[in-house]
Every structure is written in C-alpha cells, then in structure tokens.
Design a protein around this motif. Structure first.
Motif, PDB file in Angstrom:
ATOM      1  N   GLY A  64      57.425  61.099  90.671  1.00  0.00           N
ATOM      2  CA  GLY A  64      56.095  61.083  90.056  1.00  0.00           C
ATOM      3  C   GLY A  64      55.116  60.124  90.690  1.00  0.00           C
ATOM      4  N   ARG A  65      53.858  60.272  90.282  1.00  0.00           N
ATOM      5  CA  ARG A  65      52.780  59.412  90.766  1.00  0.00           C
ATOM      6  C   ARG A  65      51.967  58.852  89.607  1.00  0.00           C
ATOM      7  NH1 ARG A  65      50.594  63.261  95.689  1.00  0.00           N
ATOM      8  NH2 ARG A  65      51.994  62.457  97.317  1.00  0.00           N
ATOM      9  N   VAL A  66      51.380  57.687  89.852  1.00  0.00           N
ATOM     10  CA  VAL A  66      50.450  57.063  88.917  1.00  0.00           C
ATOM     11  C   VAL A  66      49.093  57.026  89.609  1.00  0.00           C
ATOM     12  CG1 VAL A  66      49.895  54.993  87.578  1.00  0.00           C
ATOM     13  CG2 VAL A  66      52.296  55.612  87.990  1.00  0.00           C
ATOM     14  N   VAL A  67      48.059  57.470  88.923  1.00  0.00           N
ATOM     15  CA  VAL A  67      46.692  57.375  89.442  1.00  0.00           C
ATOM     16  C   VAL A  67      45.885  56.576  88.437  1.00  0.00           C
ATOM     17  CG1 VAL A  67      44.596  58.637  90.029  1.00  0.00           C
ATOM     18  CG2 VAL A  67      46.824  59.544  90.731  1.00  0.00           C
ATOM     19  N   ILE A 107      51.034  60.193  85.801  1.00  0.00           N
ATOM     20  CA  ILE A 107      50.491  59.370  84.718  1.00  0.00           C
ATOM     21  C   ILE A 107      49.103  58.919  85.158  1.00  0.00           C
ATOM     22  CG2 ILE A 107      50.732  57.259  83.354  1.00  0.00           C
ATOM     23  CD1 ILE A 107      53.754  57.522  83.604  1.00  0.00           C
ATOM     24  N   LEU A 108      48.118  59.256  84.341  1.00  0.00           N
ATOM     25  CA  LEU A 108      46.715  58.999  84.658  1.00  0.00           C
ATOM     26  C   LEU A 108      46.175  57.897  83.753  1.00  0.00           C
ATOM     27  CD1 LEU A 108      44.246  60.048  86.322  1.00  0.00           C
ATOM     28  CD2 LEU A 108      43.852  61.689  84.451  1.00  0.00           C
ATOM     29  N   VAL A 159      54.714  52.028  82.157  1.00  0.00           N
ATOM     30  CA  VAL A 159      54.309  53.142  83.010  1.00  0.00           C
ATOM     31  C   VAL A 159      55.450  53.549  83.938  1.00  0.00           C
ATOM     32  CG1 VAL A 159      52.769  53.804  84.901  1.00  0.00           C
ATOM     33  CG2 VAL A 159      51.841  52.653  82.883  1.00  0.00           C
ATOM     34  N   ALA A 160      56.062  52.564  84.574  1.00  0.00           N
ATOM     35  CA  ALA A 160      57.176  52.850  85.488  1.00  0.00           C
ATOM     36  C   ALA A 160      58.338  53.509  84.744  1.00  0.00           C
ATOM     37  CB  ALA A 160      57.646  51.562  86.160  1.00  0.00           C
ATOM     38  N   ASP A 161      58.548  53.109  83.491  1.00  0.00           N
ATOM     39  CA  ASP A 161      59.641  53.647  82.686  1.00  0.00           C
ATOM     40  C   ASP A 161      59.431  55.115  82.328  1.00  0.00           C
ATOM     41  OD1 ASP A 161      62.085  53.301  81.137  1.00  0.00           O
ATOM     42  OD2 ASP A 161      60.819  53.419  79.357  1.00  0.00           O
ATOM     43  N   MET A 162      58.159  55.544  82.244  1.00  0.00           N
ATOM     44  CA  MET A 162      57.854  56.920  81.847  1.00  0.00           C
ATOM     45  C   MET A 162      57.631  57.848  83.037  1.00  0.00           C
ATOM     46  SD  MET A 162      55.344  56.415  78.532  1.00  0.00           S
ATOM     47  CE  MET A 162      54.119  55.466  79.438  1.00  0.00           C
ATOM     48  N   GLY A 213      61.866  59.225  75.486  1.00  0.00           N
ATOM     49  CA  GLY A 213      62.591  59.281  76.745  1.00  0.00           C
ATOM     50  C   GLY A 213      62.029  60.314  77.702  1.00  0.00           C
ATOM     51  N   GLN A 214      60.786  60.746  77.434  1.00  0.00           N
ATOM     52  CA  GLN A 214      60.161  61.762  78.273  1.00  0.00           C
ATOM     53  C   GLN A 214      59.672  61.157  79.584  1.00  0.00           C
ATOM     54  OE1 GLN A 214      57.095  63.832  76.155  1.00  0.00           O
ATOM     55  NE2 GLN A 214      56.691  65.313  77.799  1.00  0.00           N
TER      56      GLN A 214
END
Length: 201
Positions: free
Chosen positions: A142-145, A113-114, A134-137, A107-108
């Motif tokens: 936050g951002r995803v790259v 997220i890379l 990915v969206a769940d974490m 649940g972190q």
C-alpha cells in the motif's frame, strides 16, 4: 491564572461546517491531487480517506470503483458529506487520528490511505502515534498520500508547524519510504498558504 483549555484538533470545523463544505467542494479532486494522481491505484482497491471532510475525495474515488471508507470525526461535516454524496457507495466512520481506534480494531488493511489537510492538526506526540496507526492499517503493497499545510493559522483553529523532512523521518521509523515529494501553491489562493505533498510506501 489557569491556562485556557487547549483547542481540540477538530476545533472550529463543526461550527463552520456549511461554509467549509462549500469551500471543499469548490475545487475538484483532480486539481487538489494533481501532483500525486500517479500514486493512486488504477485497479479497484481498498481506500481509507482520513479526515474526509465533505467527502469530495471519497466520492471521486468511489466513482472510480474503489471500496472507500471515509473517516471523519466532526459530526456536522460527516452528515453533510453523507447527504451531498448520497449517490456514492462510501462507508462513513466516526474515527480520528492519532489512535484510529474504531478502524484499527477491525484489523482491516488499505491499499491507499489518504490524509488531505490533516497532519497539521496534530502536535508532535500525536503525529508520532498517528504514523504508527497509519502504518498499522496499510496493506503490504500500500501507499500513503498526504498533504502538509504551511502558513498562517486561521482564527479558532488548532494547527502546528509541520515539515516534509520531519514527516519523512517519522515515516522511515515505521518502515515507510518516500516515493514522492512536491510543493505547490494553495488551491484556494489563500495568502501565505502553500502545501507539501508526500507519497509513502
């Protein structure tokens, strides 16, 4: 005639771990991510590096004061990464897309997220499930790259054609919007290979 068993998404990586680690470590974190460095958190943050490979990026980020989890499913790469970057405070985890079962069970949430050179190893169905993971974490701010590889597939590897457009639409379906899109040549100079870099939030 029975079709041969499909290659796993990590096919070819364990056997070539030594060579791959040398290749990964031959280019710097700053050069690989030069187009998206402005998207990385400036304050100490929780970062997840999925498909961490040799730990080059995880080590650089840990060195900046971030709390870094490096998820790498290939045991040989994970072991080499832990050895090479033993001086960095990195939590190494045996976990992989699309499900990310180990980390999602905690649940972190992560501020960044890379996914570097990961997405092309997943087929269409897996990419859909992976984006959900990915969206769940991802933390609320936050951002995803992620980087998308385009070009010929090396022998013995499992890769699929991926496009920025498809990835953007998939991200939108999970509440993520695009904040960056750029294209660049291959940092290793491989013939016919180029990359798309995406930032999502």
């Amino acid at each position: 005639m029975i079709d041969p068993k499909p290659l796993a998404s990590t096919a070819g990586y364990g056997e070539a771990a030594d060579t791959l680690v040398e290749q990964y470590e031959s280019v710097s974190f700053a050069d690989v991510h030069r187009d998206v460095l402005h998207l990385f958190p400036s304050q100490p943050s929780a970062i997840l590096d999925i498909g961490a490979g040799s730990g080059r990026d995880a080590a650089a980020l840990a060195g900046q004061g971030h709390v870094v989890v490096a998820a790498e499913p290939t045991a040989e790469l994970r072991a080499l990464g832990q050895h090479i970057h033993a001086d960095r405070d990195i939590e190494w985890v045996d976990d992989s897309l699309p499900a990310m079962r180990a980390l999602r069970s905690r649940g972190q949430r992560f501020n960044l997220i890379l996914l570097t050179a990961v997405w092309m190893h997943l087929d269409g169905q897996q990419r859909s499930l992976a984006m959900e993971s990915v969206a769940d974490m991802l933390a609320s701010e936050g951002r995803v790259v992620l980087s998308l590889r385009h070009g010929p597939v090396p022998a013995g590897r499992r890769m699929f054609k991926v496009s920025a457009h498809e990835t953007i639409e998939l991200a939108r379906g999970h509440g993520l919007s695009v904040v960056h899109l750029s294209e660049r040549e291959d940092p290793h100079g491989r013939q016919g290979v180029h990359w798309s870099y995406l930032g999502l939030e």
